[in-house]
Enzyme design. Sequence first.
Site, PDB file in Angstrom:
ATOM      1  N   SER A 123      -5.447  90.125  53.501  1.00  0.00           N
ATOM      2  CA  SER A 123      -4.498  90.697  54.457  1.00  0.00           C
ATOM      3  C   SER A 123      -5.143  91.018  55.803  1.00  0.00           C
ATOM      4  O   SER A 123      -6.284  91.504  55.874  1.00  0.00           O
ATOM      5  CB  SER A 123      -3.937  91.991  53.862  1.00  0.00           C
ATOM      6  OG  SER A 123      -3.245  92.712  54.843  1.00  0.00           O
ATOM      7  N   GLU A 125      -4.500  93.494  57.348  1.00  0.00           N
ATOM      8  CA  GLU A 125      -4.753  94.949  57.334  1.00  0.00           C
ATOM      9  C   GLU A 125      -6.238  95.235  57.156  1.00  0.00           C
ATOM     10  O   GLU A 125      -6.695  96.331  57.469  1.00  0.00           O
ATOM     11  CB  GLU A 125      -3.950  95.620  56.216  1.00  0.00           C
ATOM     12  CG  GLU A 125      -2.466  95.747  56.513  1.00  0.00           C
ATOM     13  CD  GLU A 125      -2.135  96.843  57.534  1.00  0.00           C
ATOM     14  OE1 GLU A 125      -2.960  97.752  57.735  1.00  0.00           O
ATOM     15  OE2 GLU A 125      -1.047  96.750  58.137  1.00  0.00           O
ATOM     16  N   TYR A 147      -4.927 100.396  50.743  1.00  0.00           N
ATOM     17  CA  TYR A 147      -4.529  98.995  50.497  1.00  0.00           C
ATOM     18  C   TYR A 147      -5.555  98.052  51.117  1.00  0.00           C
ATOM     19  O   TYR A 147      -6.026  97.101  50.471  1.00  0.00           O
ATOM     20  CB  TYR A 147      -3.142  98.761  51.104  1.00  0.00           C
ATOM     21  CG  TYR A 147      -2.719  97.313  51.190  1.00  0.00           C
ATOM     22  CD1 TYR A 147      -2.169  96.657  50.094  1.00  0.00           C
ATOM     23  CD2 TYR A 147      -2.860  96.593  52.382  1.00  0.00           C
ATOM     24  CE1 TYR A 147      -1.775  95.320  50.174  1.00  0.00           C
ATOM     25  CE2 TYR A 147      -2.466  95.259  52.471  1.00  0.00           C
ATOM     26  CZ  TYR A 147      -1.933  94.630  51.373  1.00  0.00           C
ATOM     27  OH  TYR A 147      -1.543  93.317  51.462  1.00  0.00           O
TER      28      TYR A 147
HETATM   29  P1  NDP Z   1       5.420  91.235  46.988  1.00  0.00           P
HETATM   30  O1  NDP Z   1       5.182  92.702  46.904  1.00  0.00           O
HETATM   31  O2  NDP Z   1       6.784  90.740  47.357  1.00  0.00           O
HETATM   32  O3  NDP Z   1       5.033  90.553  45.607  1.00  0.00           O
HETATM   33  C1  NDP Z   1       3.924  90.995  44.846  1.00  0.00           C
HETATM   34  C2  NDP Z   1       4.152  90.610  43.406  1.00  0.00           C
HETATM   35  O4  NDP Z   1       3.032  91.091  42.641  1.00  0.00           O
HETATM   36  C3  NDP Z   1       5.400  91.214  42.761  1.00  0.00           C
HETATM   37  O5  NDP Z   1       6.162  90.193  42.184  1.00  0.00           O
HETATM   38  C4  NDP Z   1       4.849  92.157  41.707  1.00  0.00           C
HETATM   39  O6  NDP Z   1       5.583  92.199  40.518  1.00  0.00           O
HETATM   40  C5  NDP Z   1       3.502  91.525  41.393  1.00  0.00           C
HETATM   41  N1  NDP Z   1       2.591  92.488  40.766  1.00  0.00           N
HETATM   42  C6  NDP Z   1       2.341  93.753  41.173  1.00  0.00           C
HETATM   43  N2  NDP Z   1       1.473  94.339  40.324  1.00  0.00           N
HETATM   44  C7  NDP Z   1       1.179  93.423  39.365  1.00  0.00           C
HETATM   45  C8  NDP Z   1       0.349  93.422  38.220  1.00  0.00           C
HETATM   46  N3  NDP Z   1      -0.349  94.500  37.850  1.00  0.00           N
HETATM   47  N4  NDP Z   1       0.278  92.296  37.462  1.00  0.00           N
HETATM   48  C9  NDP Z   1       1.005  91.203  37.797  1.00  0.00           C
HETATM   49  N5  NDP Z   1       1.814  91.142  38.856  1.00  0.00           N
HETATM   50  C10 NDP Z   1       1.900  92.240  39.642  1.00  0.00           C
HETATM   51  O7  NDP Z   1       4.331  90.663  48.024  1.00  0.00           O
HETATM   52  P2  NDP Z   1       4.423  89.392  48.986  1.00  0.00           P
HETATM   53  O8  NDP Z   1       5.017  88.264  48.263  1.00  0.00           O
HETATM   54  O9  NDP Z   1       4.961  89.813  50.293  1.00  0.00           O
HETATM   55  O10 NDP Z   1       2.872  89.121  49.245  1.00  0.00           O
HETATM   56  C11 NDP Z   1       2.111  88.235  48.411  1.00  0.00           C
HETATM   57  C12 NDP Z   1       0.644  88.587  48.529  1.00  0.00           C
HETATM   58  O11 NDP Z   1       0.217  88.439  49.875  1.00  0.00           O
HETATM   59  C13 NDP Z   1       0.280  90.013  48.124  1.00  0.00           C
HETATM   60  O12 NDP Z   1      -0.978  89.983  47.508  1.00  0.00           O
HETATM   61  C14 NDP Z   1       0.199  90.749  49.457  1.00  0.00           C
HETATM   62  O13 NDP Z   1      -0.655  91.874  49.363  1.00  0.00           O
HETATM   63  C15 NDP Z   1      -0.382  89.662  50.328  1.00  0.00           C
HETATM   64  N6  NDP Z   1      -0.071  89.794  51.730  1.00  0.00           N
HETATM   65  C16 NDP Z   1       1.244  89.799  52.118  1.00  0.00           C
HETATM   66  C17 NDP Z   1       1.572  89.922  53.436  1.00  0.00           C
HETATM   67  C18 NDP Z   1       2.986  89.925  53.883  1.00  0.00           C
HETATM   68  O14 NDP Z   1       3.215  90.166  55.072  1.00  0.00           O
HETATM   69  N7  NDP Z   1       3.952  89.633  53.023  1.00  0.00           N
HETATM   70  C19 NDP Z   1       0.522  90.038  54.486  1.00  0.00           C
HETATM   71  C20 NDP Z   1      -0.824  89.989  53.947  1.00  0.00           C
HETATM   72  C21 NDP Z   1      -1.092  89.868  52.629  1.00  0.00           C
HETATM   73  P3  NDP Z   1       7.010  92.951  40.391  1.00  0.00           P
HETATM   74  O15 NDP Z   1       7.984  91.942  40.946  1.00  0.00           O
HETATM   75  O16 NDP Z   1       7.114  93.170  38.937  1.00  0.00           O
HETATM   76  O17 NDP Z   1       6.895  94.197  41.212  1.00  0.00           O
HETATM   77  P1  GDP Z   2       2.375  96.511  57.011  1.00  0.00           P
HETATM   78  O1  GDP Z   2       1.911  96.037  58.333  1.00  0.00           O
HETATM   79  O2  GDP Z   2       1.916  95.683  55.871  1.00  0.00           O
HETATM   80  O3  GDP Z   2       2.162  97.956  56.789  1.00  0.00           O
HETATM   81  O4  GDP Z   2       3.979  96.245  57.012  1.00  0.00           O
HETATM   82  P2  GDP Z   2       5.201  97.259  57.197  1.00  0.00           P
HETATM   83  O5  GDP Z   2       6.383  96.412  57.433  1.00  0.00           O
HETATM   84  O6  GDP Z   2       5.281  98.230  56.068  1.00  0.00           O
HETATM   85  O7  GDP Z   2       4.849  98.078  58.519  1.00  0.00           O
HETATM   86  C1  GDP Z   2       4.656  97.445  59.761  1.00  0.00           C
HETATM   87  C2  GDP Z   2       4.518  98.483  60.866  1.00  0.00           C
HETATM   88  O8  GDP Z   2       5.774  99.152  61.035  1.00  0.00           O
HETATM   89  C3  GDP Z   2       3.494  99.605  60.580  1.00  0.00           C
HETATM   90  O9  GDP Z   2       2.759  99.825  61.753  1.00  0.00           O
HETATM   91  C4  GDP Z   2       4.368 100.820  60.280  1.00  0.00           C
HETATM   92  O10 GDP Z   2       3.776 102.068  60.633  1.00  0.00           O
HETATM   93  C5  GDP Z   2       5.554 100.535  61.180  1.00  0.00           C
HETATM   94  N1  GDP Z   2       6.773 101.273  60.787  1.00  0.00           N
HETATM   95  C6  GDP Z   2       7.509 102.094  61.597  1.00  0.00           C
HETATM   96  N2  GDP Z   2       8.521 102.630  60.916  1.00  0.00           N
HETATM   97  C7  GDP Z   2       8.431 102.162  59.646  1.00  0.00           C
HETATM   98  C8  GDP Z   2       9.221 102.379  58.465  1.00  0.00           C
HETATM   99  O11 GDP Z   2      10.191 103.122  58.463  1.00  0.00           O
HETATM  100  N3  GDP Z   2       8.842 101.708  57.347  1.00  0.00           N
HETATM  101  C9  GDP Z   2       7.763 100.861  57.329  1.00  0.00           C
HETATM  102  N4  GDP Z   2       7.457 100.202  56.192  1.00  0.00           N
HETATM  103  N5  GDP Z   2       6.986 100.666  58.422  1.00  0.00           N
HETATM  104  C10 GDP Z   2       7.319 101.295  59.559  1.00  0.00           C
END
Ligand code: NDP
Ligand code: GDP
Length: 322
Positions: A123, A125, A147
């Site tokens: 990520s 992050e 995270y």
């Molecule tokens: P989601 O949160 O939508 O999906 C994560 C999935 O992981 C869910 O289906 C969840 O299951 C599953 N999961 C959580 N805990 C466990 C566990 N213990 N064992 C097995 N499965 C588990 O994330 P995204 O699809 O958005 O992101 C995909 C990956 O990319 C993640 O690793 C995220 O951290 C990373 N990432 C995403 C970004 C983004 O902007 N989307 C940016 C940077 C990195 P359940 O459905 O049961 O909750």
């Molecule tokens: P992140 O970049 O993975 O933390 O994705 P998020 O969508 O959760 O947050 C993106 C940015 O939006 C961060 O800087 C947050 O602080 C900002 N933000 C402002 N208001 C909110 C809110 O109500 N919910 C979330 N999730 N983020 C917020």
Amino acid sequence: MPTALITGILGQDGSYLAELLLGKGYRVAGIDRWTTTAAFERIQPLLDEIDLIQADLHDQEGLMELIENYRPDEVYNLAAQSFIPASWSQPVLTAEVNAVGVARLLEALRLIHPKARFFQASSSEMFGQVLEIPQRETTPFNPRTPYAVSKIFGHWLTVNYRQAHGLYAVSGILFNHESPRRGPEFVTRKITYGAARIKLGLASELRLGNLDSRRDWGFAGDYVEAMWRMLQTDTPEDFVIGSGDAHTVRELCEQAFGGLGLDYREFVVQDPRFYRPAEADILLADPAKARQKLGWQARVTFNELVQMMVDADLQRLAKEMD
Ligand code: NDP
Ligand code: GDP
């Protein structure tokens, strides 16, 4: 027919990646951790075409059995506790899944099936309070959240298994990517859904936190293509995956509400409950390496993405109101 294993297949990216790989002729298997309320919404149309196996990143033996049974050509580790605020309330769980979980999966591959190609979802992050703008593969990490700390472990372990054990293991440093399938607690979906509700008269305000932070937002469908391309190269390497274009949360509000003919300033209320104890103020990718070596670039623009999400939320709500 190559076999791909996707952890996190029920999540946002998992569903787009499963679609992409099925379209390319892969046999696709995914892990589904057992819960009392199964949420298959995102992959409902694919359920007949994929194998869903009950497993959990907490459980070493289950992962080993899975790798033994499937012997996948490619493994995409997308499973994570992916919501930053939850990483402050549950730092140990976040570390268990996002950090130790990667070790469990890599160990299963090293011991049973080291030929598999492995993708780790890292990520932006990890750059946290950034030490360079824009951020590229060589930018040092400076994490601001539990995270991000957990993801740094997963990133370096992936690099280490490549260097120490010779695994084809790569880390994609993914900047924020969104879609109509994004979880509703993330700021993009919270805003597009909130604006659509206000437009339809179902709500009168939207409470948000910091409107000044900047993110490099792209479309998830584009980002899963980058994941796949990363596993097709001759030499395993890590890549920054982002659009190279950043916007503030405020601009996101302007765009989402503006597209509906609304002025966000009349509806958005800043609420201290949604401020974070520590913030990454600006995340902006330099995706030059991905462009040069993978031939990849984000196709959907920020405005197109926001429009796509607002339209989908309006449609979803209109259906519910019928
Ligand atoms: P989601 O949160 O939508 O999906 C994560 C999935 O992981 C869910 O289906 C969840 O299951 C599953 N999961 C959580 N805990 C466990 C566990 N213990 N064992 C097995 N499965 C588990 O994330 P995204 O699809 O958005 O992101 C995909 C990956 O990319 C993640 O690793 C995220 O951290 C990373 N990432 C995403 C970004 C983004 O902007 N989307 C940016 C940077 C990195 P359940 O459905 O049961 O909750
Ligand atoms: P992140 O970049 O993975 O933390 O994705 P998020 O969508 O959760 O947050 C993106 C940015 O939006 C961060 O800087 C947050 O602080 C900002 N933000 C402002 N208001 C909110 C809110 O109500 N919910 C979330 N999730 N983020 C917020």
